[in-house]
Enzyme design. Structure first.
Site, PDB file in Angstrom:
ATOM      1  N   ASP A 155      -5.476  -4.354  -1.884  1.00 26.34           N
ATOM      2  CA  ASP A 155      -4.774  -3.715  -0.757  1.00 26.34           C
ATOM      3  C   ASP A 155      -3.810  -4.753  -0.046  1.00 26.34           C
ATOM      4  O   ASP A 155      -4.294  -5.636   0.219  1.00 26.34           O
ATOM      5  CB  ASP A 155      -5.502  -3.400   0.278  1.00 26.34           C
ATOM      6  CG  ASP A 155      -4.794  -2.727   1.637  1.00 26.34           C
ATOM      7  OD1 ASP A 155      -3.803  -2.748   1.446  1.00 26.34           O
ATOM      8  OD2 ASP A 155      -5.272  -2.161   2.556  1.00 26.34           O
ATOM      9  N   SER A 200       0.793  -1.261   0.096  1.00 26.15           N
ATOM     10  CA  SER A 200      -0.064   0.110   0.009  1.00 26.15           C
ATOM     11  C   SER A 200       0.870   1.494   0.043  1.00 26.15           C
ATOM     12  O   SER A 200       1.736   1.510  -0.934  1.00 26.15           O
ATOM     13  CB  SER A 200      -1.012   0.056   1.279  1.00 26.15           C
ATOM     14  OG  SER A 200      -2.083   0.989   0.826  1.00 26.15           O
TER      15      SER A 200
END
Length: 282
Positions: free
Chosen positions: A159, A38
């Site tokens: 993610d 991320s």
């Protein structure tokens, strides 16, 4: 010996990591291996491409751009963050990403993502996917309910922090013997059960891996923190983390707060440089 950086995500809290890496760039300190998820992967990209100041300009400098964080984006595109702005307009036009330097860099760079169907962590290496690295970093940064999944190589990805919140185990598996971990939260922080978990099935019925990961995300995150703190006490990892508590969400837009956290990352690292050099060289 193999030195490595392991970088946590955290949305806008990732500005702390940007400050840390700015000091690394200033010192011309580069390690053998870098892995991030991320926001950690985003910051790492500009570090690998040797672009001093870029992380600050991209995050803090554009935070008030109308498309950067926008409820309008969320309603119209199901994306709170303007992903096209962040991963296309900015790197290719507004704050150009140095692809040439990035590709020339000799460090191993690994980006963690989550497979939406299986929930497993899928890792991509720069030397195998250099031409698609921004798409992969985009996938790693696509937070449920705030961005759409990214299709890559036949997988739907999101993610990276969902499947592997802080990929220390992957770094050890890849034979890193001198791991330096950059966290975006203060010592002792533990995650509570995700408040969005109960509504996620409504939006992600077709992605069982996302639903499963969000249900036990806090448990896995906290177990990883326990492992890191144990290794830190044993002296087998070095941790750089905010030296003081910051009340800030991952969607913070206050330039003053973001700048303060970025500067803290720089300052904390500056004060640790002797320790860092000693750790990675012994």
């Amino acid at each position: 010996m193999k030195s490595g950086l392991i970088l946590e995500g955290g949305g806008m809290r990732g500005v702390y990591t940007g400050g840390v890496l700015e000091k690394f760039l200033e010192e011309k300190l580069f390690v053998d291996y870098i892995i991030g998820v991320s926001a950690g992967a985003c910051n790492a990209s500009s570090y690998v491409s040797r672009q001093s100041g870029r992380n600050r300009e991209v995050t803090i400098g554009y935070v008030h751009h109308p498309d950067y964080i926008s409820v309008k984006n969320l309603l119209l595109k199901r994306e709170l963050f303007g992903m096209n702005l962040i991963f296309d307009e900015i790197p290719n036009r507004l704050v150009p990403f140095d692809y040439k330097n990035f590709n020339k860099a000799t460090e191993e760079f690994v980006v963690g993502t989550t497979d939406c169907m299986t929930g497993e962590a899928i890792y991509y290496k720069k030397n195998e996917h250099a031409d698609d690295i921004l798409s992969i970093v985009r996938a790693s940064s696509s937070i449920p309910l705030m961005a759409r999944p990214v299709e890559y190589n036949g997988r739907m990805l999101m993610d990276g922090g969902l499947a592997d919140p802080l990929p220390i185990r992957k770094a050890l598996e890849d034979e890193v013997t001198r791991p330096v971990i950059i966290l975006t939260k203060e010592k002792g922080y533990r995650k509570k059960k995700n408040s969005f978990a109960r509504i996620v099935p409504t939006f992600y019925r077709q992605f069982p891996g996302i639903i499963k990961n969000l249900e036990d995300w806090a448990i896995r995150y906290n177990a990883t923190m326990e492992l890191i703190e144990k290794m830190e006490a044993e002296g087998t990892v070095l941790v750089i983390r905010p030296s003081k508590y910051f009340k800030m969400t991952g969607m913070e837009r206050d330039v003053g707060k973001l700048t303060e956290l970025y500067d803290l990352g720089y300052k904390d690292t500056e004060e640790m440089m002797d320790v860092i050099y000693k750790f990675i060289s012994h």
